[in-house]
Each structure stands twice: as C-alpha cells, then as structure tokens.
Scaffold this active site. Sequence first.
Site, PDB file in Angstrom:
ATOM      1  N   VAL A 115     -17.147 -23.204  -3.906  1.00  0.00           N
ATOM      2  CA  VAL A 115     -16.038 -23.754  -3.125  1.00  0.00           C
ATOM      3  C   VAL A 115     -14.711 -23.390  -3.772  1.00  0.00           C
ATOM      4  O   VAL A 115     -13.671 -23.909  -3.402  1.00  0.00           O
ATOM      5  CB  VAL A 115     -16.174 -25.287  -3.015  1.00  0.00           C
ATOM      6  CG1 VAL A 115     -17.418 -25.678  -2.224  1.00  0.00           C
ATOM      7  CG2 VAL A 115     -16.217 -25.939  -4.408  1.00  0.00           C
ATOM      8  N   ASP A 116     -14.750 -22.472  -4.778  1.00  0.00           N
ATOM      9  CA  ASP A 116     -13.601 -22.296  -5.677  1.00  0.00           C
ATOM     10  C   ASP A 116     -12.581 -21.260  -5.231  1.00  0.00           C
ATOM     11  O   ASP A 116     -11.580 -21.054  -5.924  1.00  0.00           O
ATOM     12  CB  ASP A 116     -14.106 -21.973  -7.089  1.00  0.00           C
ATOM     13  CG  ASP A 116     -15.033 -20.756  -7.119  1.00  0.00           C
ATOM     14  OD1 ASP A 116     -14.904 -19.858  -6.262  1.00  0.00           O
ATOM     15  OD2 ASP A 116     -15.896 -20.708  -8.018  1.00  0.00           O
ATOM     16  N   HIS A 131     -20.815 -23.550   1.706  1.00  0.00           N
ATOM     17  CA  HIS A 131     -20.494 -24.942   1.364  1.00  0.00           C
ATOM     18  C   HIS A 131     -19.000 -25.223   1.472  1.00  0.00           C
ATOM     19  O   HIS A 131     -18.512 -26.213   0.932  1.00  0.00           O
ATOM     20  CB  HIS A 131     -20.990 -25.285  -0.050  1.00  0.00           C
ATOM     21  CG  HIS A 131     -22.486 -25.216  -0.168  1.00  0.00           C
ATOM     22  ND1 HIS A 131     -23.159 -25.052  -1.351  1.00  0.00           N
ATOM     23  CD2 HIS A 131     -23.454 -25.289   0.788  1.00  0.00           C
ATOM     24  CE1 HIS A 131     -24.465 -25.015  -1.127  1.00  0.00           C
ATOM     25  NE2 HIS A 131     -24.668 -25.157   0.159  1.00  0.00           N
ATOM     26  N   CYS A 139     -11.867 -29.054  11.041  1.00  0.00           N
ATOM     27  CA  CYS A 139     -11.981 -30.082  12.077  1.00  0.00           C
ATOM     28  C   CYS A 139     -13.452 -30.448  12.242  1.00  0.00           C
ATOM     29  O   CYS A 139     -14.311 -29.564  12.357  1.00  0.00           O
ATOM     30  CB  CYS A 139     -11.417 -29.551  13.397  1.00  0.00           C
ATOM     31  SG  CYS A 139     -11.749 -30.665  14.776  1.00  0.00           S
ATOM     32  N   CYS A 142     -14.237 -29.324  16.444  1.00  0.00           N
ATOM     33  CA  CYS A 142     -14.307 -27.925  16.914  1.00  0.00           C
ATOM     34  C   CYS A 142     -14.607 -26.958  15.767  1.00  0.00           C
ATOM     35  O   CYS A 142     -14.781 -25.764  15.999  1.00  0.00           O
ATOM     36  CB  CYS A 142     -13.023 -27.533  17.650  1.00  0.00           C
ATOM     37  SG  CYS A 142     -11.582 -27.379  16.585  1.00  0.00           S
ATOM     38  N   SER A 206     -29.207 -20.950  -9.157  1.00  0.00           N
ATOM     39  CA  SER A 206     -30.549 -21.398  -9.539  1.00  0.00           C
ATOM     40  C   SER A 206     -31.498 -21.329  -8.336  1.00  0.00           C
ATOM     41  O   SER A 206     -32.702 -21.466  -8.485  1.00  0.00           O
ATOM     42  CB  SER A 206     -30.493 -22.821 -10.103  1.00  0.00           C
ATOM     43  OG  SER A 206     -29.839 -23.681  -9.191  1.00  0.00           O
ATOM     44  N   ALA A 248     -22.881 -12.769 -15.575  1.00  0.00           N
ATOM     45  CA  ALA A 248     -22.464 -11.941 -14.432  1.00  0.00           C
ATOM     46  C   ALA A 248     -21.226 -11.109 -14.757  1.00  0.00           C
ATOM     47  O   ALA A 248     -21.103  -9.971 -14.310  1.00  0.00           O
ATOM     48  CB  ALA A 248     -22.186 -12.844 -13.229  1.00  0.00           C
TER      49      ALA A 248
END
Length: 266
Positions: A115-116, A131, A139, A142, A206, A248
């Site tokens: 979500v970053d 996510h 909204c 919609c 994970s 990574a």
Amino acid sequence: MLPAPDTDAIDEAAALLVGAQHAVALTGAGISKESGIPTFRGKDGLWTVRGEPPLNQFQEFHRDPKAWWVRRLEQRANPDEFALSLSASEPNDAHYALAELESIGVLRHVITQNVDNLHRRAGQQSITEIHGNMRWMRCTDCHTRWPEDKVDVNLEDLPPRCPEPGCSGIVKGDGVMFGEPIPPDALERCYAEAAMADVFLLVGTSAVVYPAAMFPQLAHQRGASLIEIDPEPTALSELARVALRGPAGEMLPLLLRAVRERIERR
Ligand code: NAD
Ligand code: ZN
C-alpha cells in the site's frame, strides 16, 4: 557474510523472462523492506512483535464511518511507527529494477499487495494495487479512486462523500481493510493477468494472503513458470522453477543485468 548470489539461477531466471510473452510480477511487503518499511509476518514482522490487528475493521467502518475518519485524522497528526516508515520511504533498487524491466518490454504487469506507493514512485506504469494505496481514497459505492489530495475532507462534515456526478457514496481510505472484499476492478484485472501470464515473478511475499497468492497458482496450473525472489522459502516455493535466495534490492538488479545481457546477445 552472505553467500555469493547463485549466478546459474539468475541466468535461468533471465532466460525465462527474455523468452516470456507475458511476464507478470506479484510483490509483497519484502520488496519494500530495504526502503525501511517493516513486513507484517516473519521473525521481525510487526504482527509477530505486536500481535495481529482486529479482523472486523471493515464492519467497524460501516457501523460508524465518521468515527473512522476522526481516528484517521488523529493518526495523521500523530503517526505510529509504521505510518512514519511509510512517509519516510523512498523506492529502492528492487522497485527501480522492476520499472526498468517494464520499460524494456520484458515485464507486462505488477500486482502488488503493498500500500506504500513505491512502485508508482519508481515509475511502474502497469500496476494493480490489490490491497489499495495508503495515499489514495476510494468511493465505497462506485469504486472510483483518487490520490488523497484530490478529495476535499471537511472536518465539519465527515465522512466525505463521492464527488463523481450522480454518486454520493461514502469515501474511505483506499487501503483494503480486514473483512473488506477486494475491489472488483482490481480482482478482474488480476484474473486477466494470471490467465495471460507465462512467467510469474514472486518478490518478497510469503504467499499466504488470499486472493493475492492464488494468481501465481492459477498461472502455474496453466503452465506458467514461477520465479521466486525471497531470502526465505515461502508457501509457493515448491511450485517455483527458480528461486533467487537473497534481498530483492540485490537480486532484482542482478536479474535486470542478466536480462539486458541476453537481449544484447540476441
Ligand atoms: P509478509 O510480511 O507476509 O511477507 C514478507 C516476505 O518478504 C517474507 O516471505 C520475507 O521472507 C520476505 N522478505 C523479507 N525481506 C526481504 C527482502 N529484503 N527482499 C525480498 N523479500 C524479503 O508480506 P506479504 O506477503 O506482502 O503480506 C503482508 C500483507 O501486509 C500484505 O497484504 C500487504 O498489503 C501488507 N503490508 C504492506 C506493506 C507495504 O505496503 N510496504 C508492509 C507490510 C505489510
Ligand atoms: Zn462514488
């Protein structure tokens, strides 16, 4: 000292990517760890240390959206450790390497559980934030999404209402809460990508959170090759054709270099 990266595995992964028609990546909290954002699970994950959050967040939001907004504004004024790590974070070499794999035409899409906002900030164009995104709003009727500075939040009149013509749905943060269904447009895109994917790259996840973990499995059932980049084995390691065991931010730039070398040799 860490063992030297496995160059055979990197080369095998590069060959798979260069030969792919439609390569897709699924990323998780691990890709942002080197940007200073903690993961939730794993030995030093936030939930391992603090315990899991309540599972009925979405029901609570619907019961009293105004109270949720008041809490959100208070948290913005007094951010906790996780919120501080998000606002201080910058994309790392792994995010940039994925964006570069896209711009040279090798990677077609990224599905992220994060979500970053770091993939977007690194320049990734084709992306599904399954996510949601902590910097966006959505909204509840919609499902339109906007960067948060595009929505007026009036302290005297909470919760904010959807500004789209003909809709006055309640606006919430775009981050998907526990108990909340994945937004239908995001889910549809993920199914479509999984159906097209012939190579699936798993980075820093994970692979225990559903439905996200289902997409590489669906692709694998249709014959896609899975490449895993994670310092630890994951729930999908048994399905992986190649595993690059390391951070990574180190493995993806090496993989990008091997991909470039293969393309130049063609
Ligand atoms: P997870 O916390 O369950 O797993 C993280 C994985 O990353 C583990 O397999 C771990 O071995 C691996 N890892 C640790 N360091 C790494 C590194 N340097 N490079 C590569 N991999 C590394 O994460 P998840 O599977 O994404 O699930 C957690 C859920 O929590 C997700 O739904 C996500 O939305 C959310 N979350 C998001 C963020 C973020 O936005 N950055 C951070 C924490 C959690
Ligand atoms: Zn609306």
